[in-house]
Design a protein around this motif. Structure first.
Motif, PDB file in Angstrom:
ATOM      1  N   MET A   1     101.472 111.202  50.307  1.00  0.00           N
ATOM      2  CA  MET A   1     100.456 111.824  49.446  1.00  0.00           C
ATOM      3  C   MET A   1      99.216 112.111  50.281  1.00  0.00           C
ATOM      4  N   LEU A   2      98.703 113.343  50.169  1.00  0.00           N
ATOM      5  CA  LEU A   2      97.630 113.780  51.058  1.00  0.00           C
ATOM      6  C   LEU A   2      96.645 114.658  50.298  1.00  0.00           C
ATOM      7  N   LYS A   3      95.355 114.425  50.586  1.00  0.00           N
ATOM      8  CA  LYS A   3      94.277 115.274  50.086  1.00  0.00           C
ATOM      9  C   LYS A   3      93.659 115.990  51.275  1.00  0.00           C
ATOM     10  N   VAL A   4      93.710 117.316  51.264  1.00  0.00           N
ATOM     11  CA  VAL A   4      93.256 118.121  52.393  1.00  0.00           C
ATOM     12  C   VAL A   4      91.912 118.744  52.049  1.00  0.00           C
ATOM     13  N   TYR A   5      90.967 118.640  53.010  1.00  0.00           N
ATOM     14  CA  TYR A   5      89.626 119.194  52.811  1.00  0.00           C
ATOM     15  C   TYR A   5      89.271 120.064  54.018  1.00  0.00           C
ATOM     16  N   GLY A   6      88.670 121.231  53.737  1.00  0.00           N
ATOM     17  CA  GLY A   6      88.228 122.130  54.791  1.00  0.00           C
ATOM     18  C   GLY A   6      86.965 122.850  54.385  1.00  0.00           C
ATOM     19  N   ASP A   7      86.166 123.289  55.378  1.00  0.00           N
ATOM     20  CA  ASP A   7      84.915 123.982  55.061  1.00  0.00           C
ATOM     21  C   ASP A   7      85.060 125.498  55.089  1.00  0.00           C
ATOM     22  N   SER A   8      86.304 125.982  55.204  1.00  0.00           N
ATOM     23  CA  SER A   8      86.565 127.423  55.148  1.00  0.00           C
ATOM     24  C   SER A   8      87.082 127.773  53.750  1.00  0.00           C
ATOM     25  N   ALA A   9      86.213 128.372  52.940  1.00  0.00           N
ATOM     26  CA  ALA A   9      86.627 128.732  51.584  1.00  0.00           C
ATOM     27  C   ALA A   9      87.773 129.737  51.610  1.00  0.00           C
ATOM     28  N   LEU A  10      87.761 130.640  52.594  1.00  0.00           N
ATOM     29  CA  LEU A  10      88.821 131.641  52.695  1.00  0.00           C
ATOM     30  C   LEU A  10      90.188 130.982  52.843  1.00  0.00           C
ATOM     31  N   VAL A  11      90.302 130.045  53.765  1.00  0.00           N
ATOM     32  CA  VAL A  11      91.592 129.403  54.022  1.00  0.00           C
ATOM     33  C   VAL A  11      92.026 128.548  52.842  1.00  0.00           C
ATOM     34  N   ILE A  12      91.108 127.758  52.307  1.00  0.00           N
ATOM     35  CA  ILE A  12      91.454 126.849  51.205  1.00  0.00           C
ATOM     36  C   ILE A  12      91.939 127.625  49.988  1.00  0.00           C
TER      37      ILE A  12
ATOM     38  N   GLU B   1     107.033 118.954  52.634  1.00  0.00           N
ATOM     39  CA  GLU B   1     107.375 117.661  53.218  1.00  0.00           C
ATOM     40  C   GLU B   1     106.653 116.498  52.523  1.00  0.00           C
ATOM     41  N   PHE B   2     105.705 116.804  51.647  1.00  0.00           N
ATOM     42  CA  PHE B   2     104.923 115.770  50.972  1.00  0.00           C
ATOM     43  C   PHE B   2     105.332 115.670  49.508  1.00  0.00           C
ATOM     44  N   GLU B   3     105.137 114.486  48.938  1.00  0.00           N
ATOM     45  CA  GLU B   3     105.370 114.310  47.511  1.00  0.00           C
ATOM     46  C   GLU B   3     104.238 114.941  46.708  1.00  0.00           C
ATOM     47  N   GLU B   4     103.014 114.700  47.169  1.00  0.00           N
ATOM     48  CA  GLU B   4     101.841 115.286  46.505  1.00  0.00           C
ATOM     49  C   GLU B   4     100.843 115.698  47.579  1.00  0.00           C
ATOM     50  N   VAL B   5     100.251 116.880  47.409  1.00  0.00           N
ATOM     51  CA  VAL B   5      99.233 117.353  48.334  1.00  0.00           C
ATOM     52  C   VAL B   5      98.276 118.273  47.582  1.00  0.00           C
ATOM     53  N   THR B   6      96.979 118.104  47.848  1.00  0.00           N
ATOM     54  CA  THR B   6      95.950 118.923  47.212  1.00  0.00           C
ATOM     55  C   THR B   6      95.048 119.521  48.294  1.00  0.00           C
ATOM     56  N   PHE B   7      94.445 120.666  47.986  1.00  0.00           N
ATOM     57  CA  PHE B   7      93.527 121.341  48.906  1.00  0.00           C
ATOM     58  C   PHE B   7      92.201 121.561  48.189  1.00  0.00           C
ATOM     59  N   ASP B   8      91.107 121.170  48.838  1.00  0.00           N
ATOM     60  CA  ASP B   8      89.779 121.310  48.252  1.00  0.00           C
ATOM     61  C   ASP B   8      88.792 121.763  49.310  1.00  0.00           C
ATOM     62  N   TYR B   9      87.829 122.563  48.855  1.00  0.00           N
ATOM     63  CA  TYR B   9      86.781 123.061  49.743  1.00  0.00           C
ATOM     64  C   TYR B   9      85.610 122.086  49.765  1.00  0.00           C
ATOM     65  N   ILE B  10      85.043 121.861  50.966  1.00  0.00           N
ATOM     66  CA  ILE B  10      83.849 121.035  51.125  1.00  0.00           C
ATOM     67  C   ILE B  10      82.849 121.801  51.990  1.00  0.00           C
TER      68      ILE B  10
END
Length: 281
Positions: free
Chosen positions: A136-147, A174-183
């Motif tokens: 389980m993974l929470k992904v954060y990035g500062d690129s609004a375009l990519v997210i 490959e993950f059971e749960e994964v989320t993407f959020d902008y920061i």
């Protein structure tokens, strides 16, 4: 005390001690037997020898159980990419549920845009999480375009980014749960620093003919230098940075100092010290 440029602490000591008539002499050699006899003569009467007996001598083995990190809890991934005149670099950080940080960074050896570096950084982090068998993974990035493109909320207008998004969607399976959020970038400074750090180094490999001894020598010698853009500096003993010059510049500096433009007609040793005072190496 006789260094070309004194640091603050040494300079203060020199001023304080200048009012005293102090004569410095070299330390005479002291025999080891004299030191041993001196220590033996001052042995405390309450001295007790060390007990070397092992109380658990019948103990056959000790079982050490390593603490394992649970991969069934949410991990956090932050990523960032940098593309500028110096090059292209990416950085990613995996943070476990216990707060342990695992940073990753590398330099990209191909031309790409800033959006491409952001996608590559995300892919880089996802693959690192897969290798650690994180579920389980929470992904954060500062690129609004990519997210928002990965989340499907924004369309991809640059066809070059399509293949990167497809690879991201493939890795997500490959993950059971994964989320993407902008920061905002203010909350992503560590990943940004890693990417910038990767860009700062143009050469990340040793010469092909270098042996292990040569590599150790290169690492030892490089610790005494600082590269600021295209300018190389040598660290002095007092941590003052001296700009390194080539043969042509060195000849010009020597001529100016020797001819009196910088105010000296001295011998070789004083001449070298004077040039170092001017900030050259």
């Amino acid at each position: 005390m006789n260094v070309p440029a004194l640091s603050g602490r040494l300079a203060r000591w020199q001023v304080l001690l200048s009012e005293f008539d102090i004569q410095y002499v070299s330390q005479k050699e002291v025999k080891g037997s004299a030191i041993a006899e001196f220590i033996a003569s001052r042995t405390s009467q309450e001295y007790e020898p060390i007990d070397f007996d092992f109380p658990d001598e019948d103990l056959m083995s000790i079982l050490i159980r390593e603490a394992s990190v649970s991969n069934d809890e949410y991990w956090k991934l932050t990523f960032d990419g940098v593309s500028n005149a110096l090059g292209h670099g990416i950085g990613a950080i995996l943070v476990s549920s216990d707060g342990d940080h695992y940073p990753f960074t590398t330099r990209l050896n191909f031309d790409c845009t800033n959006n491409t570096t952001e996608y590559v950084a995300c892919i880089f982090g996802l693959r690192a999480a897969i290798e650690r068998k994180i579920n389980m993974l929470k992904v954060y990035g500062d690129s609004a375009l990519v997210i928002y493109q990965i989340k499907g909320e924004w369309e991809i207008k640059d066809f070059k980014l399509v293949k990167y998004k497809k690879l991201v969607l493939k890795l997500i399976k490959e993950f059971e749960e994964v989320t993407f959020d902008y920061i905002p970038i203010e909350e992503n400074q560590i990943a940004d620093a890693l990417a910038t750090f990767a860009v700062a180094f143009k050469y990340q490999s040793y010469p092909e003919q270098a042996t292990e001894n040569d590599k150790r020598t290169i690492r030892r010698m490089s610790s005494g230098y600082v590269l600021d853009g295209e300018v190389l500096y040598k660290k002095a003993l007092d941590q003052v940075l001296l700009r390194c010059v080539d043969t042509k510049e060195a000849k010009s500096i020597l001529e100016e100092v020797h001819e009196g433009i910088c105010g000296t007609h001295a011998n070789v040793h004083i001449l070298v010290r004077q040039i170092i005072r001017f900030g050259y190496y």
